[in-house]
Design a protein around this motif. Structure first.
Motif, PDB file in Angstrom:
ATOM      1  N   LYS A   1      64.287  58.507  51.678  1.00  0.00           N
ATOM      2  CA  LYS A   1      62.770  58.823  50.086  1.00  0.00           C
ATOM      3  C   LYS A   1      62.603  59.129  49.605  1.00  0.00           C
TER       4      LYS A   1
ATOM      5  N   PRO B   1      66.593  52.697  44.307  1.00  0.00           N
ATOM      6  CA  PRO B   1      66.232  52.283  45.022  1.00  0.00           C
ATOM      7  C   PRO B   1      67.997  51.232  45.772  1.00  0.00           C
TER       8      PRO B   1
ATOM      9  N   LEU C   1      70.959  53.099  47.110  1.00  0.00           N
ATOM     10  CA  LEU C   1      71.409  53.319  49.310  1.00  0.00           C
ATOM     11  C   LEU C   1      71.843  52.392  49.406  1.00  0.00           C
TER      12      LEU C   1
ATOM     13  N   ARG D   1      64.692  55.925  47.320  1.00  0.00           N
ATOM     14  CA  ARG D   1      64.154  55.297  47.285  1.00  0.00           C
ATOM     15  C   ARG D   1      63.155  54.231  46.693  1.00  0.00           C
TER      16      ARG D   1
END
Lengths: 254, 582
Positions: free
Chosen positions: B244, B251, B254, B247
């Motif tokens: 989380k 982001p 990821l 993100r």
């Protein structure tokens, strides 16, 4: 003297060996013959202690070997029909394993193992895993392992399997020499010509039963036949071999 | 089939020289070989085992779906469920990775395949097409098991936030199945590529060494990760928090994690249109295509080399140096005075060294221990600076590892190597069996316990200094020697030489008391050690007591148990029903 009395081995209810009795004296080479499935290897495995007979007994020098199997096995050398050896061990390691299991002193064992590998021409491959050996090389290792502890009884189950001509001839002479040294030798084979030359007497087995038990010479005289091949054909191979060969050719052409 | 149909089929067979049939037959053959091994040689038991594994996978899917997605019964999914999808996919990707590592040896046709199939009129391309199809079937089966229950869990928790229509429901279910299957396919293709690349680059000996090391390391990592994911909700939720946070800040980073590619595909398939998901889905699908093509090329180009490596005999091993031979001789004279002891000990040592299967099994147990260790201690090991104040779990960590190592060794020793070859032990069995059993216990001590203790000291010396580390190592050694005695109490087999019939009903029935007993014992051992470190003068008393117990146990084994035990060459099957008292 090795004596089998009424040995029977049944799988379920079917007898693979049916009341087999015979004796072999020191210095004798017993040819143990029969077609596939006659019960030869079963008898040999019973003698080697790998199978329990359903009934009957094995006596060596008068004592029942079941009473002290280890004592009997100490005096036994065995070359199995199928060359099942641990594939990850080298030839030398395998002989060391067998020799140690047989309790041979370390220095003597190393010397003997190396010598056996040398006389069988495996010196250059002694550190190669057995998994990479040819069938003949494995057979040589198995023969070495069977002789390593100088046994009094030798069980040879198809010992020529995979051996080249020279080694086969060496083995033939070796069996004769071992007989001269008063070893008890049981020689199971399909090669009748060789058996005829080296065995002092033969047992012919058919469907688990003994159908002949005498010297080759006596069998020749009794049956009025010139060779062991013909004696064997008369007693066991009741099929017309030429007719079967014709049938096979016919099936191939279909 | 009608006459015309049959004639058409026969004409096709003639034109293609029976290739489709060959592919079909070989695909089936290779698929079956994925589930056959020396441990489970019987087809019925193999099928039973396979169905059990598939059922367990389905149950894991169900439990995981409930753990991860049940919150969405009450909390609306605004799109944040990608994290749970990531976790779900990651767990199943890891489980498949572990399964593929177990199947590593049959990924490529092996020597037996080549010896049997090469003399036949089978083209290499047919062989590899069939092999590839068998893999697809394997992944398909695995995916079916993973999805069998989880898809209903997902359908129950998630679609209601995007509309209650049947279309939304079916879309979710389809997305779940497709994303999971794609993720699993990626894992499989990746490992296939890894092996093909290693085969292409490395020589035979180096390939075997590197592949085995890699396999062991990855197996340990997989089991540890699976355990953490399934048993430790704290670590799992920490992992989700990490995703989380990423993100929010970076982001695109990821996309460094493959499960994110397929979680993105999942989101795209259910209709979310964020750029991150589109990019992730592209990378995921692209990676499958690239890996598929790379596998095909690597397998095609590496084919000849692979055949050579499979069929070429393993030539001579390097014999021991003169120093090694002398050291080995001294060891034998000092530790293994009897010839039978030498035979059994060296057979066990050589088999453990040569058998990849037994090593992987041992690594599996070690991995389980490491997983438990990660769960119980985590980074506390590094934080502990003084054994007298260290957390109990830190103190008992080596005991846990050592225990699993001994258990793994015992379990592996029950599994035969070259089962047909054990006649040599039966033929040469002597009347005194004690040397056989003594050799087994010596093998446990010298092959596992002492090397483990030797590795332990430097690690703890780095953490606590030499003195406390030596005491800790000696303490662990004492308990491992006791555990070794317990694990091999009345052990009546020659290691790796007993034909075993699978089915550990007793263990299945008694696992709960064993596990509870184990944790109680480990905790007690840790507590005792901490108290000893607070009063170091009591250490000698403990060591004396341990030595006395060990000597007593060894005396009982040699005097009363060994002479009465018969060597077992074929383990009898256990009864179907076994109770706790049975």
């Amino acid at each position: 003297m090795l004596e089998l009395r009424g040995i029977t081995k049944k799988y379920n209810v079917f007898p693979a060996v049916d009341h087999v009795s015979f004796t072999v004296s020191p210095g004798e080479v017993l040819g143990y013959l029969g077609p596939n499935g006659a019960g030869k290897s079963t008898t040999i495995k019973i003698l080697a202690g790998l199978l329990e007979p359903t009934s009957g007994e094995v006596l060596f020098d008068g004592f029942d070997v079941r009473r002290d199997p280890a004592r009997f096995k100490r005096r036994l050398g065995y070359v199995p029909e199928q060359s099942e050896i641990y594939p990850h061990l080298s030839g030398l390691e395998y002989l060391l394993l067998v020799g140690r299991l047989r309790g041979l002193p370390e220095a003597r064992l190393w010397e003997k193992a190396r010598d056996f590998l040398r006389v069988f021409g495996l010196d250059g491959d002694r550190d190669t895993p057995v998994g990479a050996y040819s069938k003949g090389m494995r057979q040589k290792v198995l023969i070495s392992a069977a002789l390593l502890h100088d046994p009094d009884i030798l069980l040879l189950d198809e010992p020529l399997s995979g051996l080249d001509v020279t080694t086969s001839m060496i083995l033939r002479d070796l069996v004769r020499r071992l007989a001269d040294e008063k070893k008890v030798i049981i020689y199971s084979s399909h090669v009748l010509e060789v058996t005829e030359k080296i065995c002092t007497k033969v047992i012919i087995l058919d469907k688990g039963r003994v159908v002949a038990n005498d010297s080759v010479e006596n069998l020749r005289v009794l049956m009025h036949l010139p060779s062991l091949v013909e004696i064997f054909s008369q007693l066991v191979a009741q099929e017309d071999t030429d007719a079967v060969a014709r049938d096979i050719v016919g099936v191939m052409g279909n | 089939m009608s006459l015309n149909g049959r004639l058409g089929f026969e004409a096709l067979m003639r034109r293609t020289r029976g290739r489709p049939r060959q592919v079909l037959v070989l695909t089936r053959h290779f698929f079956n070989r994925l589930f056959q091994n020396e441990i489970i040689p019987f087809e019925d038991q193999m099928k039973e085992k396979l169905f059990t594994v598939l059922a367990v996978l389905a149950a894991v899917g169900w439990v995981l779906t409930n753990t991860l997605f049940s919150q969405y019964m009450f909390v609306e999914d605004f799109g944040q469920s990608w994290m749970e999808k990531f976790a779900f996919l990651a767990v199943f990707m890891t489980i498949l990775a572990f399964a593929v590592l177990l199947e590593w040896d049959v990924l490529f046709p092996d020597a037996r395949d080549h010896l049997n199939l090469r003399p036949l009129p089978v083209k290499p391309s047919t062989l590899f097409t069939a092999k590839f199809l068998s893999f697809l079937a394997f992944v398909g089966l695995f995916s079916a098991a993973a999805n069998a229950l989880s898809v209903f869990g997902v359908a129950f928790f998630l679609p209601k936030w995007t509309g209650d229509s049947l279309t939304a429901l079916l879309r979710y279910m389809g997305a779940h199945i497709l994303a999971t299957t794609a993720a699993l396919l990626f894992v499989f293709l990746f490992f296939l590529f890894l092996q093909a690349a290693l085969l292409a680059v490395l020589g035979g000996r180096a390939f075997r060494a590197v592949a085995l090391t890699l396999r062991l390391g990855l197996a340990v990592a997989c089991v540890a990760l699976i355990l953490v994911a399934l048993v430790d909700p704290v670590t799992l939720s920490k992992g989700l928090e990490f995703l989380k946070a990423r993100r929010g800040t970076r982001p695109s980073s990821l996309l460094l994690f493959p499960p994110m590619w397929f979680a993105s595909l999942y989101e795209v398939l259910i209709g979310r249109s964020e750029a991150l998901y589109a990019a992730g889905a592209r990378v995921g699908l692209g990676s499958i295509l690239v890996l598929g093509a790379a596998d095909f090329l690597a397998m095609s180009f590496g084919f000849r080399k692979h055949i050579r490596k499979s069929l070429e005999v393993r030539k001579s091993r390097r014999p021991l140096s003169r120093l090694g031979t002398r050291a080995s001789g001294v060891f034998d004279r000092a530790v293994l005075p009897l010839p039978v002891e030498k035979a059994v000990f060296h057979f066990a040592a050589k088999t453990l060294r040569a058998s990849a299967g037994h090593k992987v099994r041992l690594a599996g147990y070690l991995a389980f221990g490491l997983g438990l260790l990660l769960l119980s201690t985590g980074t506390r090991i590094l934080e502990a600076r003084d054994p007298s104040t260290a957390h109990l779990n830190v103190l008992s960590a080596p005991i846990v590892l050592g225990f699993f190592l001994i258990l793994g060794l015992r379990s592996g020793m029950n599994i035969p190597f070259g089962p047909e070859a054990n006649w040599v032990f039966r033929l040469t069995e002597g009347s005194d069996r004690n040397p056989y059993f003594i050799a087994v216990r010596k093998a446990v001590v010298f092959l596992v316990i002492l090397p483990f203790a030797a590795l332990l000291w430097p690690v703890h010396a780095w953490l606590w200094g030499g003195g406390p580390a030596a005491l800790h190592t000696a303490y662990v050694l004492a308990w491992m020697l006791l555990a070794g005695q317990a694990a091999f109490w009345r052990f009546s087999r020659i290691p790796y030489a007993c034909l075993v019939v699978p089915g550990k009903a007793k263990l299945q029935a008694r696992w709960l008391p064993y596990v509870i007993g184990f944790f109680v014992a480990v905790s007690a051992i840790g507590t005792l050690e901490r108290s000893l470190f607070r009063h170091p003068g009591r250490f000698p008393v403990f060591f004396l007591a341990a030595a006395a117990v060990l000597a007593g146990l060894e005396f009982v084994q040699r005097r009363y148990i060994g002479p009465k035990l018969a060597l077992v060459y074929v383990e009898e099957p256990e009864p179907i029903m076994v109770t706790l008292g049975g």
